[in-house]
Design a protein around this motif. Structure first.
Motif, short mmCIF file in Angstrom:
data_model
loop_
_atom_site.label_atom_id
_atom_site.label_comp_id
_atom_site.label_asym_id
_atom_site.label_seq_id
_atom_site.Cartn_x
_atom_site.Cartn_y
_atom_site.Cartn_z
N ASP A 88 0.84 -1.20 0.00
CA ASP A 88 0.00 0.00 0.00
C ASP A 88 0.88 1.25 0.00
O ASP A 88 2.12 1.16 -0.05
CB ASP A 88 -1.00 -0.02 1.16
N LYS A 89 0.25 2.42 0.04
CA LYS A 89 0.98 3.70 -0.04
C LYS A 89 1.99 3.87 1.09
O LYS A 89 2.99 4.55 0.93
CB LYS A 89 -0.01 4.86 -0.03
N GLU A 90 1.70 3.28 2.25
CA GLU A 90 2.60 3.39 3.40
C GLU A 90 3.69 2.32 3.39
O GLU A 90 4.48 2.23 4.33
CB GLU A 90 1.81 3.29 4.72
N GLY A 91 3.70 1.47 2.37
CA GLY A 91 4.72 0.42 2.28
C GLY A 91 4.37 -0.86 3.02
O GLY A 91 5.20 -1.76 3.12
N ASN A 92 3.14 -0.97 3.52
CA ASN A 92 2.69 -2.19 4.21
C ASN A 92 2.28 -3.23 3.19
O ASN A 92 1.62 -2.91 2.19
CB ASN A 92 1.51 -1.89 5.12
N LYS A 93 2.65 -4.47 3.45
CA LYS A 93 2.25 -5.56 2.56
C LYS A 93 0.80 -5.92 2.85
O LYS A 93 0.43 -6.15 3.99
CB LYS A 93 3.15 -6.77 2.75
N ARG A 94 -0.04 -5.93 1.81
CA ARG A 94 -1.46 -6.25 1.94
C ARG A 94 -1.75 -7.52 1.14
O ARG A 94 -1.10 -7.80 0.14
CB ARG A 94 -2.32 -5.11 1.40
N TYR A 95 -2.77 -8.26 1.58
CA TYR A 95 -3.17 -9.49 0.92
C TYR A 95 -4.67 -9.47 0.67
O TYR A 95 -5.42 -8.89 1.44
CB TYR A 95 -2.86 -10.70 1.82
N THR A 96 -5.08 -10.14 -0.38
CA THR A 96 -6.50 -10.37 -0.62
C THR A 96 -6.66 -11.75 -1.23
O THR A 96 -5.79 -12.22 -1.98
CB THR A 96 -7.12 -9.29 -1.53
N THR A 97 -7.75 -12.40 -0.87
CA THR A 97 -8.07 -13.71 -1.43
C THR A 97 -9.31 -13.55 -2.29
O THR A 97 -10.29 -12.94 -1.87
CB THR A 97 -8.31 -14.73 -0.30
N GLU A 98 -9.23 -14.08 -3.50
CA GLU A 98 -10.31 -13.93 -4.48
C GLU A 98 -10.69 -15.29 -5.06
O GLU A 98 -9.89 -16.22 -5.04
CB GLU A 98 -9.85 -13.03 -5.64
N VAL A 99 -11.90 -15.36 -5.57
CA VAL A 99 -12.34 -16.52 -6.34
C VAL A 99 -12.36 -16.09 -7.80
O VAL A 99 -13.09 -15.17 -8.18
CB VAL A 99 -13.74 -17.01 -5.90
N ILE A 100 -11.50 -16.71 -8.59
CA ILE A 100 -11.44 -16.43 -10.03
C ILE A 100 -12.46 -17.36 -10.69
O ILE A 100 -12.27 -18.58 -10.74
CB ILE A 100 -10.03 -16.69 -10.61
N GLY A 101 -13.56 -16.78 -11.17
CA GLY A 101 -14.66 -17.58 -11.72
C GLY A 101 -14.36 -18.11 -13.10
O GLY A 101 -13.93 -17.38 -13.98
N ASP A 102 -14.57 -19.41 -13.28
CA ASP A 102 -14.44 -20.07 -14.58
C ASP A 102 -15.81 -20.32 -15.21
O ASP A 102 -15.92 -20.50 -16.41
CB ASP A 102 -13.74 -21.42 -14.45
N ASN A 103 -16.83 -20.38 -14.36
CA ASN A 103 -18.17 -20.70 -14.82
C ASN A 103 -19.15 -19.97 -13.90
O ASN A 103 -18.92 -19.87 -12.71
CB ASN A 103 -18.41 -22.21 -14.76
N MET A 104 -20.23 -19.46 -14.48
CA MET A 104 -21.22 -18.73 -13.70
C MET A 104 -22.60 -19.05 -14.25
O MET A 104 -22.77 -19.20 -15.46
CB MET A 104 -20.97 -17.22 -13.83
N GLN A 105 -23.55 -19.17 -13.34
CA GLN A 105 -24.93 -19.36 -13.76
C GLN A 105 -25.83 -18.49 -12.88
O GLN A 105 -25.69 -18.47 -11.66
CB GLN A 105 -25.33 -20.82 -13.63
N LEU A 106 -26.72 -17.75 -13.53
CA LEU A 106 -27.67 -16.90 -12.82
C LEU A 106 -28.80 -17.79 -12.34
O LEU A 106 -29.38 -18.54 -13.12
CB LEU A 106 -28.18 -15.82 -13.78
N LEU A 107 -29.10 -17.73 -11.04
CA LEU A 107 -30.15 -18.55 -10.45
C LEU A 107 -31.32 -17.68 -10.06
O LEU A 107 -31.22 -16.47 -10.01
CB LEU A 107 -29.62 -19.26 -9.20
N GLY A 108 -32.43 -18.30 -9.72
CA GLY A 108 -33.58 -17.54 -9.26
C GLY A 108 -34.34 -16.89 -10.39
O GLY A 108 -34.09 -17.12 -11.57
N ARG A 109 -35.27 -16.05 -10.00
CA ARG A 109 -36.13 -15.36 -10.95
C ARG A 109 -35.44 -14.16 -11.58
O ARG A 109 -34.64 -13.52 -10.94
CB ARG A 109 -37.34 -14.80 -10.22
N PRO A 110 -35.82 -13.84 -12.81
CA PRO A 110 -35.33 -12.59 -13.39
C PRO A 110 -35.85 -11.42 -12.57
O PRO A 110 -36.96 -11.47 -12.06
CB PRO A 110 -35.92 -12.55 -14.79
N SER A 111 -35.05 -10.38 -12.45
CA SER A 111 -35.48 -9.21 -11.68
C SER A 111 -36.09 -8.16 -12.60
O SER A 111 -35.77 -8.10 -13.77
CB SER A 111 -34.30 -8.61 -10.92
N GLY A 112 -36.96 -7.35 -12.05
CA GLY A 112 -37.58 -6.18 -12.67
C GLY A 112 -37.67 -6.15 -14.18
O GLY A 112 -38.62 -6.63 -14.77
N THR A 113 -36.65 -5.58 -14.83
CA THR A 113 -36.73 -5.31 -16.26
C THR A 113 -36.38 -6.50 -17.13
O THR A 113 -36.63 -6.49 -18.32
CB THR A 113 -35.79 -4.14 -16.63
#
Length: 141
Positions: A88-113
């Motif tokens: 970061d700007k102050e020189g501190n080491k920062r970490y983040t953990t992410e999920v890199i998506g390979d596949n996605m499916q929209l579930l549930g009902r369509p919304s509004g429009t």
């Protein structure tokens, strides 16, 4: 022995995807996804634990997310876990953990429009854009 890094999540988005395009034109989408677990404790009270996951989608999946995914959308995500670090700007080491998506499916009902047909189109497009190989592709024999 080779390792396996596979994640399957079903949850709700915490906000609309933030989509940006790199100089090369490649799209990348970022958004939080909440998964919840509910159980009864020893005294019989209902307890819900919510875990937040940072989701990253690339290329076609990012463009689909930009078009169809909104805050509160229920999604099925397959991918892999990645942890990255930076200073970061102050020189501190920062970490983040992410999920890199390979596949996605929209579930549930369509919304509004959205209409049911646009929902079906989105689901079929997710399947087409998935990074999963087609049967017969890259077989080792």
């Amino acid at each position: 022995m080779a390792g396996i890094n596979k994640v399957i999540l079903v949850g709700n988005t915490g906000k609309d995807p933030e989509v940006r395009h790199l100089e090369s034109g490649v799209a990348v989408a970022n958004f939080p996804l909440a998964t919840s677990e509910t159980y009864k404790n020893k005294s019989g009270d209902k307890v819900t634990n919510t875990e937040w996951h940072n989701i990253v989608l690339w290329r076609g999946l990012a463009e689909i997310a930009e078009k169809y995914v909104k805050k509160g959308s229920q999604l099925y995500i397959e991918g892999k876990i990645r942890t990255r670090s930076w200073e970061d700007k102050e020189g501190n080491k920062r970490y983040t953990t992410e999920v890199i998506g390979d596949n996605m499916q929209l579930l549930g009902r369509p919304s509004g429009t959205e209409t049911a047909s646009s929902q079906e189109n989105a689901t079929s497009t997710f399947d087409e854009i998935s990074n999963e190989p087609e049967p017969g592709d890259d077989l080792p024999f």
